[in-house]
Design a protein around this motif. Structure first.
Motif, short mmCIF file in Angstrom:
data_model
loop_
_atom_site.label_atom_id
_atom_site.label_comp_id
_atom_site.label_asym_id
_atom_site.label_seq_id
_atom_site.Cartn_x
_atom_site.Cartn_y
_atom_site.Cartn_z
N LYS A 131 29.59 68.97 65.20
CA LYS A 131 28.85 68.37 66.31
C LYS A 131 27.92 67.30 65.76
CE LYS A 131 25.14 71.86 66.20
NZ LYS A 131 24.44 72.91 66.98
N LEU A 132 27.42 66.46 66.63
CA LEU A 132 26.38 65.50 66.28
C LEU A 132 25.10 65.92 66.98
CD1 LEU A 132 25.35 62.77 65.13
CD2 LEU A 132 26.05 61.74 67.29
N HIS A 133 24.05 66.03 66.21
CA HIS A 133 22.72 66.23 66.80
C HIS A 133 22.03 64.88 66.79
CE1 HIS A 133 18.95 68.05 67.99
NE2 HIS A 133 18.37 67.29 67.08
N PHE A 134 21.59 64.42 67.97
CA PHE A 134 21.02 63.09 68.13
C PHE A 134 19.62 63.20 68.72
CE2 PHE A 134 20.43 59.32 70.92
CZ PHE A 134 20.36 58.35 69.93
N GLU A 135 18.66 62.52 68.08
CA GLU A 135 17.29 62.49 68.58
C GLU A 135 16.81 61.06 68.69
OE1 GLU A 135 14.37 64.79 66.55
OE2 GLU A 135 15.62 66.61 66.45
N ILE A 136 15.91 60.83 69.66
CA ILE A 136 15.11 59.60 69.72
C ILE A 136 13.66 60.02 69.61
CG2 ILE A 136 14.41 57.63 71.13
CD1 ILE A 136 17.15 57.66 72.45
N ARG A 137 12.93 59.38 68.72
CA ARG A 137 11.50 59.67 68.58
C ARG A 137 10.69 58.41 68.83
NH1 ARG A 137 10.08 64.62 64.55
NH2 ARG A 137 11.82 65.95 65.17
N ARG A 138 9.64 58.58 69.63
CA ARG A 138 8.73 57.49 69.97
C ARG A 138 7.37 57.82 69.37
NH1 ARG A 138 7.78 58.03 75.73
NH2 ARG A 138 5.98 59.27 75.09
N ARG A 139 6.95 56.99 68.44
CA ARG A 139 5.69 57.21 67.74
C ARG A 139 5.60 58.61 67.16
NH1 ARG A 139 1.12 54.02 71.42
NH2 ARG A 139 1.75 51.92 70.76
N GLY A 140 6.71 59.06 66.60
CA GLY A 140 6.74 60.34 65.92
C GLY A 140 7.09 61.53 66.79
N GLN A 141 7.10 61.35 68.10
CA GLN A 141 7.35 62.46 69.01
C GLN A 141 8.70 62.31 69.71
OE1 GLN A 141 5.41 65.25 69.30
NE2 GLN A 141 4.46 64.29 67.52
N PRO A 142 9.44 63.43 69.88
CA PRO A 142 10.76 63.35 70.50
C PRO A 142 10.69 63.06 71.99
CG PRO A 142 10.27 65.61 69.79
CD PRO A 142 9.10 64.77 69.44
N VAL A 143 11.65 62.25 72.47
CA VAL A 143 11.81 62.00 73.90
C VAL A 143 13.24 62.33 74.26
CG1 VAL A 143 10.01 60.23 74.05
CG2 VAL A 143 12.33 59.57 73.41
N ASP A 144 13.49 62.55 75.53
CA ASP A 144 14.82 62.94 75.98
C ASP A 144 15.79 61.77 75.86
OD1 ASP A 144 17.07 63.95 77.20
OD2 ASP A 144 16.09 64.51 79.07
N PRO A 145 16.81 61.86 74.99
CA PRO A 145 17.77 60.76 74.85
C PRO A 145 18.46 60.40 76.14
CG PRO A 145 17.96 62.29 73.00
CD PRO A 145 17.07 62.95 74.01
N LEU A 146 18.63 61.37 77.04
CA LEU A 146 19.34 61.08 78.30
C LEU A 146 18.57 60.12 79.19
CD1 LEU A 146 20.86 64.59 79.19
CD2 LEU A 146 21.88 62.69 77.89
N GLY A 147 17.28 59.94 78.91
CA GLY A 147 16.49 58.95 79.67
C GLY A 147 16.71 57.54 79.17
N TYR A 148 17.41 57.39 78.04
CA TYR A 148 17.62 56.08 77.43
C TYR A 148 19.10 55.69 77.39
CZ TYR A 148 12.81 56.66 75.88
OH TYR A 148 11.45 56.85 75.86
N LEU A 149 19.97 56.66 77.22
CA LEU A 149 21.40 56.40 77.11
C LEU A 149 22.01 56.09 78.48
CD1 LEU A 149 22.30 59.30 74.65
CD2 LEU A 149 21.99 56.88 74.10
N PRO A 150 23.13 55.36 78.53
CA PRO A 150 23.79 55.11 79.81
C PRO A 150 24.13 56.40 80.53
CG PRO A 150 24.75 53.75 78.07
CD PRO A 150 23.83 54.72 77.39
N LYS A 151 24.10 56.37 81.84
CA LYS A 151 24.39 57.56 82.63
C LYS A 151 25.85 57.98 82.44
CE LYS A 151 20.31 57.61 84.46
NZ LYS A 151 19.31 58.63 84.04
N LEU A 152 26.04 59.30 82.43
CA LEU A 152 27.41 59.83 82.30
C LEU A 152 28.19 59.59 83.59
CD1 LEU A 152 26.63 63.23 80.56
CD2 LEU A 152 27.65 61.21 79.53
#
Length: 264
Positions: free
Chosen positions: A243-264
């Protein structure tokens, strides 16, 4: 290490960034603000900050590090926040770390310097004003994110627990893992417990993305990458399935990637 509690595994769709933006979802990683970290070979400023829930700029300022942010094996970085705050200080003292033994430095490579704060406007002559610190401006959200891999989404971001600070995408061994946005590779290795073979990409002064559990890394630290470029092959390093584990961090803190990635 604290790392094991910070993260669980990575995900993507089949076929196919900011102050407190609740619609995008954010979570708080318990920031370690006591003790210290002894730099190991392979560490970068970014991987250490990622591990302990720090913003990389704040960690650098907290230890008096300046560009090019060189760190050395055996160097001790303080995690005790100065003056009770993790924010970068404008007058950070020079680093007191001893010079490296003949063996080479561990180099962190930020691509752009930290932004210079804009001075507050002067009050009019009729006013007597007690100066207050300006509130931290909201970082602009990045645009143009793309899914880092194709496959079923098997784990979602959890903002109310420390179990999963990203998303997990199932796939096949060796399947392409791609950069989710343009940026610079600031970590490529397996020094973070629970992530396996991992890549961290710096996109700007506020955003990082992380790609974990790979079977093979195809890029090196300091390399510039473009959105959609293959950076790794999917694997199961550090976990129990491919599997791939994917994170986005903003200023060191994690945010929900689904709020940034294109909608499914």
């Amino acid at each position: 290490m604290l790392l094991a509690a910070l993260l669980a595994g990575c995900a993507g769709p089949a076929g196919t960034v900011p102050v407190d933006d609740r619609s995008r979802g954010s979570a708080r990683v318990p920031q370690v603000t006591s003790g210290s970290h002894v730099v190991q070979r392979g560490d970068t400023l970014y991987s250490i900050a990622f591990r302990y829930g720090w913003d990389w700029k704040a960690l650098a300022a907290n230890n008096g590090l300046r560009e090019p942010f060189t760190i050395y094996p055996g160097q001790r970085l303080s995690l005790a926040s100065r003056s009770g705050s993790a924010a970068p200080r404008s007058s950070a003292p020079a680093s007191t770390a001893s010079r490296p033994p003949s063996g080479g430095a561990v180099q962190s490579r930020p691509t752009t310097p930290a932004a210079t704060p804009t001075p507050a406007p002067r009050p009019s002559s009729q006013q007597t004003v007690t100066q207050k610190p300006a509130s931290t401006p909201a970082p602009a959200a990045l645009t143009g994110w793309q899914w880092p891999a194709q496959g079923p989404l098997i784990a979602r971001f959890q903002s109310n627990t420390s179990l999963n600070k990203g998303i997990d995408i199932a796939g096949q061994l060796g399947q392409p893992v791609k950069a989710a946005a343009n940026g610079s590779v600031v970590y490529a290795g397996r020094g973070l417990i629970g992530y396996g073979d991992m890549i961290i990409i710096k996109h700007d002064e506020n955003y990082l993305s992380a790609y974990a559990h790979n079977s093979r890394l195809l890029v090196k630290e300091g390399e510039q990458v473009k959105v959609g470029q293959q950076i790794a092959e999917m694997g199961s390093s550090g976990t129990d399935r491919v599997k791939l584990h994917f994170e986005i961090r903003r200023r060191g803190q994690p945010v929900d990637p689904l709020g940034y990635l294109p909608k499914l």
